[in-house]
Write an enzyme that holds these catalytic residues in place. Sequence first.
Site, mmCIF file in Angstrom:
data_model
loop_
_atom_site.group_PDB
_atom_site.id
_atom_site.type_symbol
_atom_site.label_atom_id
_atom_site.label_comp_id
_atom_site.label_asym_id
_atom_site.label_seq_id
_atom_site.Cartn_x
_atom_site.Cartn_y
_atom_site.Cartn_z
ATOM 1 N N TYR A 168 22.552 -1.840 0.938
ATOM 2 C CA TYR A 168 21.481 -1.244 1.742
ATOM 3 C C TYR A 168 20.119 -1.707 1.224
ATOM 4 O O TYR A 168 19.251 -2.115 2.013
ATOM 5 C CB TYR A 168 21.554 0.286 1.716
ATOM 6 C CG TYR A 168 20.354 0.924 2.373
ATOM 7 C CD1 TYR A 168 20.233 0.940 3.759
ATOM 8 C CD2 TYR A 168 19.316 1.451 1.605
ATOM 9 C CE1 TYR A 168 19.106 1.474 4.373
ATOM 10 C CE2 TYR A 168 18.192 1.993 2.210
ATOM 11 C CZ TYR A 168 18.087 2.001 3.597
ATOM 12 O OH TYR A 168 16.968 2.521 4.189
ATOM 13 N N ARG A 214 11.924 8.038 -6.376
ATOM 14 C CA ARG A 214 10.685 8.821 -6.311
ATOM 15 C C ARG A 214 10.616 9.690 -5.061
ATOM 16 O O ARG A 214 10.102 10.821 -5.096
ATOM 17 C CB ARG A 214 9.487 7.860 -6.330
ATOM 18 C CG ARG A 214 8.119 8.521 -6.292
ATOM 19 C CD ARG A 214 7.073 7.520 -5.864
ATOM 20 N NE ARG A 214 7.335 7.022 -4.506
ATOM 21 C CZ ARG A 214 6.781 5.927 -3.995
ATOM 22 N NH1 ARG A 214 5.969 5.183 -4.720
ATOM 23 N NH2 ARG A 214 7.054 5.559 -2.753
ATOM 24 N N ARG A 227 17.277 12.066 5.301
ATOM 25 C CA ARG A 227 17.615 10.672 5.023
ATOM 26 C C ARG A 227 18.201 10.631 3.618
ATOM 27 O O ARG A 227 17.577 11.089 2.662
ATOM 28 C CB ARG A 227 16.372 9.790 5.117
ATOM 29 C CG ARG A 227 15.825 9.671 6.530
ATOM 30 C CD ARG A 227 14.616 8.770 6.585
ATOM 31 N NE ARG A 227 13.484 9.329 5.848
ATOM 32 C CZ ARG A 227 12.352 8.679 5.606
ATOM 33 N NH1 ARG A 227 12.225 7.435 5.994
ATOM 34 N NH2 ARG A 227 11.367 9.253 4.951
ATOM 35 N N PHE A 287 0.037 -11.117 -7.085
ATOM 36 C CA PHE A 287 0.570 -10.441 -5.902
ATOM 37 C C PHE A 287 1.967 -9.893 -6.172
ATOM 38 O O PHE A 287 2.312 -8.786 -5.743
ATOM 39 C CB PHE A 287 0.591 -11.426 -4.726
ATOM 40 C CG PHE A 287 1.299 -10.922 -3.512
ATOM 41 C CD1 PHE A 287 0.683 -10.032 -2.647
ATOM 42 C CD2 PHE A 287 2.591 -11.333 -3.224
ATOM 43 C CE1 PHE A 287 1.344 -9.557 -1.518
ATOM 44 C CE2 PHE A 287 3.262 -10.868 -2.102
ATOM 45 C CZ PHE A 287 2.631 -9.974 -1.250
#
Length: 410
Positions: A168, A214, A227, A287
Amino acid sequence: MGSLGTFLRYPDDVYPLLKMKRAIEKAEKQIPPEPHWGFCYSMLHKVSRSFSLVIQQLGTDLRNAVCVFYLVLRALDTVEDDTSIPTDEKLPILIAFHRHIYDTDWHYSCGTKEYKVLMDQFHHVAAAFLELEKGYQEAIEEITKRMGAGMAKFICQEVETVDDYDEYCHYVAGLVGLGLSKLFLASGTEVLLPDWEQISNSMGLFLQKTNIIRDYLEDINEIPKSRMFWPRKIWGKYADKLEDLKYEENSTKAVHCLNEMVTNALTHIEDCLNYMAALRDPSIFRFCAIPQIMAIGTLALCYNNVQVFRGVVKLRRGLTAKVIDRTKTMADVYGAFYDFSCMLKSKVEKNDPNASMTLNRLDAVQKICRDTGVLNKRKSYISDKGQSYNVYIVMLVILLAIVFAYLRAN
């Protein structure tokens, strides 16, 4: 920007916070004039200020591609996350989403707040996508197609095993890592290592697993339907139902479950460090590196912290600003991972069922960081050394600011 009490406790946060505030203001003033690009960058600021700040340093063409890529996947994620959409309606949208990015007439109303705006005005994103170079378009289309299919699969399938969990996370985040690697390659600034798919995937999995840990309470309290992304193979050892972990009477077992989830996430760190060490372009490096440091910091905060089941656990804004300001080289990355792994290690209790596994994985991370020989070449992200002296400086600055404001008023 932050409370006075926080500034007095963490005076080293003040300067990075001011720099970040100025950078955000500058970025918001540099919105492109074209309506579609203006919408994309304005939306990026709204859905993720920290991401929109980090993306600004990329070269123009790559920055535009990453901006569009992010918004396309945000839109796809908004469809997946909206539990009010019937499954028979949601599945074909997810599966066909890669075709919608070529259609400037397509939109679909779902989500809430800024995400609803993104979906209602998706034609702007499609228009921006159509202006990208062919190499960027092909990478974005491929990843969107694979991600939509993976999301559709897990709409109809629960996350039972740890393999399910990894699969997933691969679909919703590992593919993002692969897609970004392809965009970096298309920009001509990076090359791909032989194991680029595995380590790109790990970059995404590390971030996604951190978010899933989290966001437990937010996800479990989702209306009209929870969920659930934590694998039953893990949480089933500690509770009959995943939602039981949020109740106070189950706090001890909940924390043990949380700690096993964090320990699972630690397995991806070595790949992440290898990926970042191979990057050549400084702007691309920053980044990629900043979110990874934020992730290890968040895991260190979440570990052994029952507050994950009570409310929101996240890095203080000043520490986020400090990470953005200080992260420039791999020495900074190794230092940050070492610091936060030390912080996490100090929270491991002997009676935790997974203590030995957690410690082994943290020892491995610390050894990688130590063996680089660069730990003495950076500032600590979490050390409080010298803070007491800086408190007086901050107090003096505040006092002078008050005096100056008074004099101006009079």
